[in-house]
Scaffold this active site. Structure first.
Site, PDB file in Angstrom:
ATOM      1  N   CYS A  66       1.997  24.549  18.881  1.00 15.69           N
ATOM      2  CA  CYS A  66       1.496  25.908  19.046  1.00 15.69           C
ATOM      3  C   CYS A  66       0.174  26.108  18.294  1.00 15.69           C
ATOM      4  CB  CYS A  66       2.557  26.927  18.642  1.00 15.69           C
ATOM      5  SG  CYS A  66       2.257  28.577  19.335  1.00 15.69           S
ATOM      6  N   HIS A 113       7.364  25.303  21.658  1.00 16.12           N
ATOM      7  CA  HIS A 113       8.030  25.092  20.370  1.00 16.12           C
ATOM      8  C   HIS A 113       9.225  24.144  20.519  1.00 16.12           C
ATOM      9  CE1 HIS A 113       6.006  28.010  17.675  1.00 16.12           C
ATOM     10  NE2 HIS A 113       5.679  28.562  18.831  1.00 16.12           N
ATOM     11  N   GLU A 143      10.539  22.414  18.249  1.00 14.28           N
ATOM     12  CA  GLU A 143      11.360  22.402  17.030  1.00 14.28           C
ATOM     13  C   GLU A 143      12.535  23.373  17.116  1.00 14.28           C
ATOM     14  OE1 GLU A 143       9.103  26.112  16.406  1.00 14.28           O
ATOM     15  OE2 GLU A 143       8.663  24.182  17.334  1.00 14.28           O
TER      16      GLU A 143
END
Length: 254
Positions: free
Chosen positions: A115, A223, A225
């Site tokens: 990001c 994202h 993660e």
């Protein structure tokens, strides 16, 4: 001489926030947990490393990779040739992240950028950004609805289409498209020559890039993660990054 089978050490950039009047540097657990799950050891990198020239070099000496995280803040526009200010800036992060990218490029150290991290890699290599992507005709809404619970904010929002024969295509085992979350206000306007396009959204926005002539430097706008323990796609990206860090460790520390 270190053991080449040591877990790779991953430097993780931190963000500056105000915590009840206390200046605080932080990184979300989700990034650290994703690195740990993939077999790496995360080490937080404070912005104070830029206070003298030798500190960053000292900090990077034991590292095997760099993770550039997402953030609520945006890169200050003067870094890519524009005027004006950002409502939520983090100039210390700008300085540290751009220096980390330069050092990692010189050392050929693996980088995974997420990001804001993608936008930092773009700016560091001569690219520019759309500062308010939702105001640019032709692009879909890429921001999250902050009124929704987090699990809905991070739910799949749109598909990305993978460019063939690139680093991302290799990591996702030839998958040509997949769904990703979308939580960003800014987006790529133009790329510098060092970067290669790895994926686009249906509206044409570049969603992933890689640094050419580098062993492993991948940046994604989404994202991975988030809940990386249950996402097969996220596991492929983080595992690929950590494997690249193992290779770097073996080459440098023999």
């Amino acid at each position: 001489m270190g053991n080449i089978f040591n877990k790779p050490l991953i430097g993780v950039v931190m963000c500056q926030i105000d915590k009840s009047g206390h200046p605080t540097q932080m990184v979300h657990d989700k990034y650290l947990e994703a690195i740990l799950l993939a077999g790496g050891v995360p080490l937080a990198l404070p912005q104070g490393l830029m206070s003298s020239p030798e500190l960053l070099e000292i900090a990077m000496t034991p590292l095997d990779g760099i993770l550039l995280t997402g953030s609520p803040s945006n890169i200050e526009p003067h870094h890519y040739g524009e005027e004006g200010v950002e409502d939520y800036a983090d100039p210390g992060r700008d300085t540290l992240a751009l220096a980390l990218i330069k050092a990692a490029t010189e050392k050929r150290m693996p980088v995974l950028a997420i990001c804001r991290g993608l936008q930092e890699l773009v700016v560091a290599t001569g690219g520019t950004l759309h500062r308010q992507l939702h105001t640019v005709p032709g692009f879909q809404e890429h921001r999250e609805d902050e009124e929704l619970p987090l699990d809905q904010q991070y739910s799949p929002s749109h598909e990305v289409y993978v460019e063939p024969d690139g680093l991302l295509s290799e990591l996702v085992e030839g998958c040509k498209k997949f769904w990703v979350n979308s939580l960003h206000q800014q987006g790529i306007r133009s790329l510098g020559s060092p970067l290669r396009i790895e994926a686009r959204a249906a509206d044409g926005l570049i969603e992933a890039v890689s640094l050419q002539q580098h062993p492993f430097a991948l940046a994604v706008q989404w994202h991975p993660e988030w809940q990386s323990d249950t996402s097969a796609l996220s596991r492929l990206l983080f595992d690929g990054f950590i494997h690249a860090c193992y290779r770097h460790q073996k080459e440098i520390r023999l």
